[in-house]
Design a protein around this motif. Sequence first.
Motif, PDB file in Angstrom:
ATOM      1  N   TYR A  11       0.833  -1.213   0.000  1.00  0.00           N
ATOM      2  CA  TYR A  11       0.000   0.000   0.000  1.00  0.00           C
ATOM      3  C   TYR A  11       0.862   1.255   0.000  1.00  0.00           C
ATOM      4  N   ILE A  17       2.497  -6.212   1.751  1.00  0.00           N
ATOM      5  CA  ILE A  17       1.394  -6.819   2.515  1.00  0.00           C
ATOM      6  C   ILE A  17       1.130  -8.227   1.968  1.00  0.00           C
ATOM      7  N   GLU A  36      -4.516 -15.224  10.742  1.00  0.00           N
ATOM      8  CA  GLU A  36      -4.767 -14.262  11.820  1.00  0.00           C
ATOM      9  C   GLU A  36      -4.927 -12.849  11.270  1.00  0.00           C
ATOM     10  N   SER A  37      -5.425 -11.981  12.127  1.00  0.00           N
ATOM     11  CA  SER A  37      -5.712 -10.610  11.715  1.00  0.00           C
ATOM     12  C   SER A  37      -4.486  -9.955  11.076  1.00  0.00           C
ATOM     13  N   GLY A  38      -4.697  -9.305   9.953  1.00  0.00           N
ATOM     14  CA  GLY A  38      -3.624  -8.562   9.300  1.00  0.00           C
ATOM     15  C   GLY A  38      -2.769  -9.391   8.353  1.00  0.00           C
ATOM     16  N   CYS A  39      -3.098 -10.672   8.152  1.00  0.00           N
ATOM     17  CA  CYS A  39      -2.235 -11.524   7.307  1.00  0.00           C
ATOM     18  C   CYS A  39      -2.466 -11.275   5.820  1.00  0.00           C
ATOM     19  N   GLY A  40      -3.569 -10.598   5.483  1.00  0.00           N
ATOM     20  CA  GLY A  40      -3.780 -10.239   4.076  1.00  0.00           C
ATOM     21  C   GLY A  40      -4.979 -10.907   3.413  1.00  0.00           C
ATOM     22  N   LYS A  41      -5.882 -11.430   4.211  1.00  0.00           N
ATOM     23  CA  LYS A  41      -7.051 -12.135   3.636  1.00  0.00           C
ATOM     24  C   LYS A  41      -7.931 -11.177   2.825  1.00  0.00           C
ATOM     25  N   THR A  42      -8.298 -10.054   3.477  1.00  0.00           N
ATOM     26  CA  THR A  42      -9.193  -9.109   2.802  1.00  0.00           C
ATOM     27  C   THR A  42      -8.513  -8.500   1.579  1.00  0.00           C
ATOM     28  N   THR A  43      -7.220  -8.214   1.734  1.00  0.00           N
ATOM     29  CA  THR A  43      -6.475  -7.660   0.597  1.00  0.00           C
ATOM     30  C   THR A  43      -6.526  -8.638  -0.580  1.00  0.00           C
ATOM     31  N   GLU A 162     -15.767 -12.232   6.091  1.00  0.00           N
ATOM     32  CA  GLU A 162     -16.227 -12.428   7.465  1.00  0.00           C
ATOM     33  C   GLU A 162     -17.702 -12.075   7.621  1.00  0.00           C
ATOM     34  N   HIS A 195     -11.526 -15.912  10.271  1.00  0.00           N
ATOM     35  CA  HIS A 195     -10.385 -16.374  11.063  1.00  0.00           C
ATOM     36  C   HIS A 195     -10.843 -17.413  12.073  1.00  0.00           C
TER      37      HIS A 195
HETATM   38  N1  LIG Z   1      -5.888   0.684   2.524  1.00  0.00           N
HETATM   39  C1  LIG Z   1      -4.825   0.292   3.241  1.00  0.00           C
HETATM   40  N2  LIG Z   1      -3.767   1.104   3.410  1.00  0.00           N
HETATM   41  C2  LIG Z   1      -2.689   0.697   4.092  1.00  0.00           C
HETATM   42  N3  LIG Z   1      -2.568  -0.477   4.707  1.00  0.00           N
HETATM   43  C3  LIG Z   1      -3.613  -1.323   4.596  1.00  0.00           C
HETATM   44  C4  LIG Z   1      -4.783  -0.994   3.862  1.00  0.00           C
HETATM   45  N4  LIG Z   1      -5.644  -2.037   3.930  1.00  0.00           N
HETATM   46  C5  LIG Z   1      -5.026  -2.980   4.682  1.00  0.00           C
HETATM   47  N5  LIG Z   1      -3.821  -2.556   5.072  1.00  0.00           N
HETATM   48  C6  LIG Z   1      -2.861  -3.349   5.868  1.00  0.00           C
HETATM   49  O1  LIG Z   1      -2.604  -4.547   5.191  1.00  0.00           O
HETATM   50  C7  LIG Z   1      -2.453  -5.627   6.101  1.00  0.00           C
HETATM   51  C8  LIG Z   1      -3.405  -6.746   5.694  1.00  0.00           C
HETATM   52  O2  LIG Z   1      -4.735  -6.267   5.855  1.00  0.00           O
HETATM   53  P1  LIG Z   1      -5.984  -7.177   5.511  1.00  0.00           P
HETATM   54  O3  LIG Z   1      -7.202  -6.365   5.780  1.00  0.00           O
HETATM   55  O4  LIG Z   1      -5.813  -7.747   4.165  1.00  0.00           O
HETATM   56  O5  LIG Z   1      -5.821  -8.318   6.595  1.00  0.00           O
HETATM   57  P2  LIG Z   1      -6.838  -9.437   7.067  1.00  0.00           P
HETATM   58  O6  LIG Z   1      -6.071 -10.692   7.072  1.00  0.00           O
HETATM   59  O7  LIG Z   1      -8.075  -9.391   6.251  1.00  0.00           O
HETATM   60  O8  LIG Z   1      -7.109  -8.963   8.562  1.00  0.00           O
HETATM   61  P3  LIG Z   1      -8.475  -8.987   9.441  1.00  0.00           P
HETATM   62  O9  LIG Z   1      -8.745 -10.403   9.790  1.00  0.00           O
HETATM   63  O10 LIG Z   1      -8.079  -8.171  10.648  1.00  0.00           O
HETATM   64  O11 LIG Z   1      -9.543  -8.351   8.617  1.00  0.00           O
HETATM   65  C9  LIG Z   1      -2.717  -5.042   7.484  1.00  0.00           C
HETATM   66  O12 LIG Z   1      -1.493  -4.817   8.112  1.00  0.00           O
HETATM   67  C10 LIG Z   1      -3.438  -3.761   7.204  1.00  0.00           C
HETATM   68  O13 LIG Z   1      -3.167  -2.814   8.195  1.00  0.00           O
END
Ligand SMILES: Nc1ncnc2c1ncn2[C@@H]1O[C@H](COP(=O)(O)OP(=O)(O)OP(=O)(O)O)[C@@H](O)[C@H]1O
Length: 390
Positions: A11, A17, A36-43, A162, A195
Amino acid sequence: MIEFKKVTKSYDKRTLILKNIDFKIKTGEFVVLIGESGCGKTTTMKLINRLIDPSSGVVLIDGEDISTVDPIILRRRIGYVIQKEGLMPHMTIGENIELVPKLLKWEKERRKNRAYELLNLLNLDPEIYYEKYPHEVSGGQKQRVGIARALATNPDIILMDEPFSALDPITRESIQDEVLKLQKELGKTIIFVTHDMDEAIKLGERIAFLKDGEILQFDTPDEILKRPASEYIEQFIGKDRIWKTPKKLLVSDIMSKHYWTIEKRSNISRAFNLLKTHDTDFLIVTETEGGRYSEPIGIIFRKNLIYAMENNILRVRDIMDKEFTTIDKDSNLLDVLNKMSSINAKVIPVVDDRNRLTGVITNLGLVNAISKIAPSPEVEEESIGMGDAV
Ligand SMILES: Nc1ncnc2c1ncn2[C@@H]1O[C@H](COP(=O)(O)OP(=O)(O)OP(=O)(O)O)[C@@H](O)[C@H]1O
């Protein structure tokens, strides 16, 4: 098919990421992304409907690089359900479901028919719910409406981020069941982020396990439970989970190939020698030579040989224990336990669908398996040769 080819995402142009996402989701498949949270699933998920674009690598849908497709057009082919169902508060449920069809300029009657159809599909009586506003229905019902809205234009792919995490356990269970049923009926490709391992096991045909922007393992729930690819995954899923789901543990996973066979016409002196040489307590008697591939017809224990000596009996077939049972290799641990306790068996030959010997379950082996101190699969494999016909 959705294909990620060497996809990375940053990003801020400094931190990666997603480091290297490379996997394929088959058409009609239910794939869960977990980690786990922040691993990049949503991305990862947002790359599919181009809410974000990769920093490098490509995402293909049915062979087409989606960076070349207009995001608006792309999103019409892809439903999206998020945790907060994202309904418009000032619109009725009917209007919410009809939002995209309206943008696509569907006729009013067609839109309404579709909304009614979807409400019925999701067990919400349209006569009651079509005119209601989001604040007038429960969290679970809102989530159902969210799913109905995602299905409105009949997309082939549904992304679910989720979607049920805010629901109470009972509502969550029932809505999970509905989604499973829907996918079976409608054959959609579903990518589902969670998760919660229980949710992943229940829903996923395959689970992609993410950590720090990489996929550590992409496999069926059974495989992940039985053979987690790393200690991290093992800890995440809970070391003892497989034992909480004994139906997932198949006979073929716990049987041993460490056994010896003897042909029924053999002399008992041969049986003596085999027991002694291999320091084993039993031999499986087979109809013909080539024991591993023939039908088991009896078992010889030491006590049978003692009986033979005392009574001057020469042939294995005349002293073998015929009162035994076999078990199918595709049965599960519960079947084994039931069988063992009902007939008090010490040894159960395992057979394939053609009743051919493929392994054995012994009391001791079972205890070892249950207490997780059974030899590793590699050790078992090495002993296959010994299990061959003698
Ligand atoms: N728009 C953005 N700008 C900067 N960093 C971002 C952005 N979106 C996500 N991130 C970062 O990218 C990393 C992965 O985020 P992501 O939402 O993909 O994780 P996740 O596995 O879905 O987490 P969760 O279970 O908490 O939703 C995190 O560290 C988050 O802070």
